[in-house]
Design an enzyme around this catalytic site. Sequence first.
Site, PDB file in Angstrom:
ATOM      1  CB  CYS A  86      54.706  -9.955  34.595  1.00  0.00           C
ATOM      2  SG  CYS A  86      54.497  -9.969  36.394  1.00  0.00           S
ATOM      3  CG  HIS A  94      52.044 -11.214  39.751  1.00  0.00           C
ATOM      4  ND1 HIS A  94      53.323 -11.676  39.905  1.00  0.00           N
ATOM      5  CD2 HIS A  94      51.539 -11.076  41.005  1.00  0.00           C
ATOM      6  CE1 HIS A  94      53.579 -11.798  41.204  1.00  0.00           C
ATOM      7  NE2 HIS A  94      52.513 -11.433  41.887  1.00  0.00           N
ATOM      8  CG  ASP A 104      56.209 -15.115  41.023  1.00  0.00           C
ATOM      9  OD1 ASP A 104      57.060 -14.443  40.397  1.00  0.00           O
ATOM     10  OD2 ASP A 104      55.059 -14.678  41.251  1.00  0.00           O
ATOM     11  CB  SER A 105      58.063 -11.860  43.549  1.00  0.00           C
ATOM     12  OG  SER A 105      57.020 -11.630  42.628  1.00  0.00           O
ATOM     13  CB  CYS A 122      59.832 -14.824  38.935  1.00  0.00           C
ATOM     14  SG  CYS A 122      60.091 -13.066  39.208  1.00  0.00           S
ATOM     15  CD  GLU A 166      51.173 -10.797  45.122  1.00  0.00           C
ATOM     16  OE1 GLU A 166      50.878 -11.103  46.282  1.00  0.00           O
ATOM     17  OE2 GLU A 166      51.885 -11.506  44.382  1.00  0.00           O
TER      18      GLU A 166
END
Length: 273
Positions: A192, A194, A17-18, A80, A160
Amino acid sequence: MSVVNCELNKSLIGIFDSGIGGLTVVKAIQAALPFERIIYFGDTARVPYGPKSEVTIRKYAADDTAILMRYQPKVIIVACNTVSALALDIVEKACGDVPVIGVLKAGAELAVQVTKNNRIGVIGTQATVGSNAYARAINELNPDIEVISKACPLFVPLAEEGFINHLATKLVAEHYLAEIRTEEIDTLVLGCTHYPILREIIEATIGSGIRIIDSAEAVALRTRELLLESGQLNRSQKASVPNLLVSDLPQKFSMLYQLFMGSELPDVHLVEV
Ligand code: DGL
């Protein structure tokens, strides 16, 4: 530098993932397949991917895949949505005969199974929403479903930062979800990886009676199926901690990992992208 000290040869599940979002997928894989060994790459130097152009996202997807391919994984999971929406073909090409599982298709399939009124909301990054990939995937399965999408870019930096139960996250959620709340959806896809980190606030803001879809679980089931079919399940009965790679700030990742996964501070290794 080698972070994995055992025979490789298709023994690992590769996940990328990012940033930290893919850890929601790691958690689901660990629950469904406790004896599998995982190598995870989070591209923390270049997160977020969502506000970037398709050309850049496709380049990053190729780099991320190349990093995991060094470890000869038996499957690669694209944890992702942004890469799944815009660059899955790049990943598949770079993987050759190693199978690739993307979160987007799994999330779309689950949402189609769950909706009763054929009105599905999708929230994701700007790139994912702009690509219309969810609406396409959902309408391929059922053309009568209405898909209402909304980009929620600030959710990624909030996750994050570990702002799980923070007033700022509540305010941002109110702002993003106000419109979609009036659309009479019965299902909301967290498009997403996240976003499941902020699930509690998203769920409370969107209101009761709306089924939340987190594709991580669907991906984990698909991975189990695939490994069973190909006879590649790990035979050992020993659980192991995932091998973690990032492209920047390993200590920060280690702390966030502890926060989300509830385990000891793990070793996180730095790789160059
Ligand atoms: N977690 C990622 C996704 O599922 C990417 C978020 C970002 O880097 O913008 O889309």
